[in-house]
Motif scaffolding. Structure first.
Motif, PDB file in Angstrom:
ATOM      1  N   VAL A  57      18.098  21.421  55.309  1.00  0.00           N
ATOM      2  CA  VAL A  57      18.688  21.555  56.539  1.00  0.00           C
ATOM      3  C   VAL A  57      20.390  20.893  56.741  1.00  0.00           C
ATOM      4  O   VAL A  57      21.261  21.634  57.322  1.00  0.00           O
ATOM      5  N   GLU A  58      20.509  19.725  56.124  1.00  0.00           N
ATOM      6  CA  GLU A  58      21.789  19.068  56.253  1.00  0.00           C
ATOM      7  C   GLU A  58      22.722  20.031  55.681  1.00  0.00           C
ATOM      8  O   GLU A  58      23.953  20.258  55.927  1.00  0.00           O
ATOM      9  N   GLN A  59      22.463  20.762  54.432  1.00  0.00           N
ATOM     10  CA  GLN A  59      23.672  21.621  53.505  1.00  0.00           C
ATOM     11  C   GLN A  59      23.811  22.745  54.527  1.00  0.00           C
ATOM     12  O   GLN A  59      25.057  23.063  54.574  1.00  0.00           O
ATOM     13  N   LEU A  60      22.869  23.470  55.075  1.00  0.00           N
ATOM     14  CA  LEU A  60      23.100  24.698  55.935  1.00  0.00           C
ATOM     15  C   LEU A  60      23.856  24.186  57.315  1.00  0.00           C
ATOM     16  O   LEU A  60      24.779  25.294  57.497  1.00  0.00           O
ATOM     17  N   LEU A  61      23.905  23.182  57.703  1.00  0.00           N
ATOM     18  CA  LEU A  61      24.313  22.662  58.843  1.00  0.00           C
ATOM     19  C   LEU A  61      25.724  22.336  58.672  1.00  0.00           C
ATOM     20  O   LEU A  61      26.486  22.159  59.800  1.00  0.00           O
ATOM     21  N   PHE A  62      26.346  22.065  57.500  1.00  0.00           N
ATOM     22  CA  PHE A  62      27.605  21.703  57.484  1.00  0.00           C
ATOM     23  C   PHE A  62      28.547  22.810  57.929  1.00  0.00           C
ATOM     24  O   PHE A  62      29.626  22.369  58.636  1.00  0.00           O
ATOM     25  N   LEU A  63      28.228  24.094  57.456  1.00  0.00           N
ATOM     26  CA  LEU A  63      29.119  25.209  58.108  1.00  0.00           C
ATOM     27  C   LEU A  63      28.992  25.258  59.499  1.00  0.00           C
ATOM     28  O   LEU A  63      30.070  25.451  60.199  1.00  0.00           O
ATOM     29  N   LEU A  64      28.041  25.105  60.101  1.00  0.00           N
ATOM     30  CA  LEU A  64      27.918  25.310  61.494  1.00  0.00           C
ATOM     31  C   LEU A  64      28.674  24.247  62.269  1.00  0.00           C
ATOM     32  O   LEU A  64      29.172  24.531  63.557  1.00  0.00           O
ATOM     33  N   VAL A  65      28.716  23.005  61.681  1.00  0.00           N
ATOM     34  CA  VAL A  65      29.294  21.930  62.150  1.00  0.00           C
ATOM     35  C   VAL A  65      30.921  22.202  62.093  1.00  0.00           C
ATOM     36  O   VAL A  65      31.784  21.848  62.986  1.00  0.00           O
ATOM     37  N   LYS A  66      31.362  22.524  60.754  1.00  0.00           N
ATOM     38  CA  LYS A  66      32.825  22.892  60.475  1.00  0.00           C
ATOM     39  C   LYS A  66      33.166  24.065  61.683  1.00  0.00           C
ATOM     40  O   LYS A  66      34.310  24.054  62.257  1.00  0.00           O
ATOM     41  N   GLU A  67      32.395  25.031  62.142  1.00  0.00           N
ATOM     42  CA  GLU A  67      32.836  26.101  63.063  1.00  0.00           C
ATOM     43  C   GLU A  67      32.521  25.677  64.352  1.00  0.00           C
ATOM     44  O   GLU A  67      32.771  26.480  65.288  1.00  0.00           O
ATOM     45  N   THR A  68      31.969  24.370  64.755  1.00  0.00           N
ATOM     46  CA  THR A  68      31.941  23.911  66.010  1.00  0.00           C
ATOM     47  C   THR A  68      30.323  24.659  66.698  1.00  0.00           C
ATOM     48  O   THR A  68      30.605  24.627  67.850  1.00  0.00           O
ATOM     49  N   PHE A  69      29.826  25.404  65.959  1.00  0.00           N
ATOM     50  CA  PHE A  69      28.471  26.041  66.734  1.00  0.00           C
ATOM     51  C   PHE A  69      27.754  24.818  66.773  1.00  0.00           C
ATOM     52  O   PHE A  69      27.029  25.141  67.787  1.00  0.00           O
ATOM     53  N   VAL A  70      27.532  23.935  66.022  1.00  0.00           N
ATOM     54  CA  VAL A  70      26.863  22.592  66.294  1.00  0.00           C
ATOM     55  C   VAL A  70      27.507  21.464  66.126  1.00  0.00           C
ATOM     56  O   VAL A  70      28.528  21.375  65.237  1.00  0.00           O
ATOM     57  N   ALA A  71      27.023  20.388  66.841  1.00  0.00           N
ATOM     58  CA  ALA A  71      27.908  19.210  66.937  1.00  0.00           C
ATOM     59  C   ALA A  71      26.971  18.126  66.002  1.00  0.00           C
ATOM     60  O   ALA A  71      25.654  18.033  66.234  1.00  0.00           O
ATOM     61  N   TYR A  72      27.465  17.181  65.518  1.00  0.00           N
ATOM     62  CA  TYR A  72      26.928  16.039  64.597  1.00  0.00           C
ATOM     63  C   TYR A  72      27.432  15.001  65.137  1.00  0.00           C
ATOM     64  O   TYR A  72      28.809  14.630  65.150  1.00  0.00           O
ATOM     65  N   ASP A  73      26.685  13.991  65.378  1.00  0.00           N
ATOM     66  CA  ASP A  73      27.128  12.533  65.748  1.00  0.00           C
ATOM     67  C   ASP A  73      26.786  11.452  64.561  1.00  0.00           C
ATOM     68  O   ASP A  73      25.712  11.324  64.020  1.00  0.00           O
ATOM     69  N   GLU A  74      27.800  11.000  64.266  1.00  0.00           N
ATOM     70  CA  GLU A  74      27.658  10.272  62.874  1.00  0.00           C
ATOM     71  C   GLU A  74      26.713   9.022  63.147  1.00  0.00           C
ATOM     72  O   GLU A  74      26.262   8.457  62.076  1.00  0.00           O
ATOM     73  N   GLY A  75      27.062   8.601  64.176  1.00  0.00           N
ATOM     74  CA  GLY A  75      26.540   7.028  64.571  1.00  0.00           C
ATOM     75  C   GLY A  75      24.932   7.298  64.399  1.00  0.00           C
ATOM     76  O   GLY A  75      23.970   6.641  64.071  1.00  0.00           O
ATOM     77  N   SER A  76      24.442   8.252  65.109  1.00  0.00           N
ATOM     78  CA  SER A  76      22.917   8.420  65.191  1.00  0.00           C
ATOM     79  C   SER A  76      22.429   9.405  64.319  1.00  0.00           C
ATOM     80  O   SER A  76      21.426   9.572  63.904  1.00  0.00           O
ATOM     81  N   ARG A  77      23.327  10.061  63.391  1.00  0.00           N
ATOM     82  CA  ARG A  77      23.121  11.274  62.548  1.00  0.00           C
ATOM     83  C   ARG A  77      22.290  12.304  62.984  1.00  0.00           C
ATOM     84  O   ARG A  77      21.028  13.008  62.475  1.00  0.00           O
ATOM     85  N   THR A  78      22.454  12.725  64.208  1.00  0.00           N
ATOM     86  CA  THR A  78      21.779  13.907  65.078  1.00  0.00           C
ATOM     87  C   THR A  78      22.652  14.916  65.216  1.00  0.00           C
ATOM     88  O   THR A  78      23.833  14.821  65.379  1.00  0.00           O
ATOM     89  N   TYR A  79      21.845  15.931  65.526  1.00  0.00           N
ATOM     90  CA  TYR A  79      22.580  17.149  65.697  1.00  0.00           C
ATOM     91  C   TYR A  79      22.239  17.778  67.280  1.00  0.00           C
ATOM     92  O   TYR A  79      21.138  17.560  67.580  1.00  0.00           O
ATOM     93  N   THR A  80      23.251  18.219  67.803  1.00  0.00           N
ATOM     94  CA  THR A  80      23.019  19.116  69.003  1.00  0.00           C
ATOM     95  C   THR A  80      23.889  20.574  68.905  1.00  0.00           C
ATOM     96  O   THR A  80      24.771  20.602  68.264  1.00  0.00           O
TER      97      THR A  80
END
Length: 356
Positions: A57-80
């Motif tokens: 899951v983490e590997q797949l979401l790297f790209l979506l975070v890069k594209e700002t489709f998905v956001a990642y919070d470093e502190g809580s390690r959560t996705y929205t």
């Protein structure tokens, strides 16, 4: 363009297929739906929810975070959801229909594009399905192809037909032939979108389309105003009609077959009869930055659907109509700004009358 810039562009092509499947897989796995229902999930939460290892899951979401489709919070390690949260469901569903069709119909077959172009046959279709001929024949026997392709085509027709009928003239009492009209949806749209008094529309297509076509006419209460003729355009076009519609068809063929089709239509019409054509077109300047037709259609037609064909420039279709004895009365390309930004085809309408 400098050599360095050329190589940088090559890199964009290299990552194209992997970016495509990473995005689509996040939807297919249910990751995006899970984040929509419950924002603020960790990779472990998502993995448990969709049945995928958290590391994957983490590997797949790297790209979506890069594209700002998905956001990642470093502190809580959560996705929205980020930008994806603001896309209307209807628009997202349309885009996903394109993505699914490209995966099912195109992505696998395009592995064989080189051989398909060399032989003029759909090598991938034969390798994957054991099917000879074209995609349009194969969809009858392979539900995965039919479901993916037909769903998108129905959506494309629903989007384009209102614009097409707004740009053609049908006189009262018009007797219309919808050439290669498939299962009659174009004839139904003619009555819905161009309801001139006394209009009659006949769908002309291969005989095996008849039962579904007549059933569609009955379901829409048009069995008295619409009819079906079975046949093959290359064996001749029925006579007795004053207008012939050719929609989503000419672009399937190279010039030699387009000219054959237009010549058959010309023979079927009396002088003054009209033909109305709907086709996707390339811009006159193919280097137009907003032109995605040339990115998609050459490979799609040569490698996935026909083994030939592809759109042309509007000026090319005008010249072919004139070559076949028609006088062009209207040639208009839809403004790409009027189309949803995820839609690839830019259509054009050409109307022409048979010369005396």
């Amino acid at each position: 363009m400098t050599p360095e810039a050329v190589l940088a562009r090559f890199r964009e092509y290299m990552v194209g297929p992997t970016r495509f499947m990473t995005l689509l897989s996040c939807f297919e796995l249910g990751v995006i739906d899970a984040l929509r229902e419950r924002p603020g999930m960790t990779a472990a939460d998502l993995g448990a929810r969709v049945g995928v290892r958290p590391d994957a899951v983490e590997q797949l979401l790297f790209l979506l975070v890069k594209e700002t489709f998905v956001a990642y919070d470093e502190g809580s390690r959560t996705y929205t959801l980020d930008a994806l949260a603001h896309v209307a469901e209807r628009d997202l569903r349309r885009a996903l229909t394109y993505l699914n069709m490209i995966k099912v119909v195109a992505l696998r077959q395009l592995f064989h594009l080189t051989e398909s172009a060399r032989t003029g046959t759909l090598v991938g279709l034969k390798e994957l399905y054991g099917a000879e001929g074209t995609l349009y024949g194969a969809v009858a026997d392979h539900p995965d192809l039919r479901d993916s392709w037909a769903t998108l085509m129905d959506a494309v027709t629903a989007n384009i037909d209102p614009w097409f009928f707004a740009n053609i003239d049908l006189p009262p009492g018009a007797n219309v032939l919808d050439l290669a009209g498939n299962t009659g949806l174009g004839a139904i749209d003619a009555h819905r979108l161009k309801p001139v008094p006394g209009l009659r529309v006949t769908t002309f297509d291969l005989p095996e389309k008849q039962d579904e076509c007549l059933r569609n006419f009955k379901d829409h209460g048009l069995e008295q105003q619409c009819s079906f003729i079975g046949g093959d355009v290359f064996d001749g076009v029925p006579t007795g009609f004053d207008t012939v519609l050719i929609k989503h068809f000419l672009d399937m063929f190279d010039k030699r077959n387009v000219v054959r089709i237009l010549a058959e239509v010309g023979r079927s019409l009396e002088p003054g009869g009209q033909v109305c054509v709907l086709v996707p077109v390339y811009p006159e300047n193919v280097q137009d930055a907003d032109n995605y037709n040339v990115d998609f259609f050459p490979a799609f037609f040569l490698g996935c659907t026909m083994g030939e064909g592809g759109p042309q420039k509007l000026s090319t279709y005008v010249s072919w109509l004139e070559e076949c004895g028609f006088t062009v009365t209207r040639a208009v390309t839809r403004d790409a700004a009027d189309l949803p930004p995820d839609v690839i085809p830019v259509p054009a309408v050409l109307c022409a009358t048979k010369s005396a």
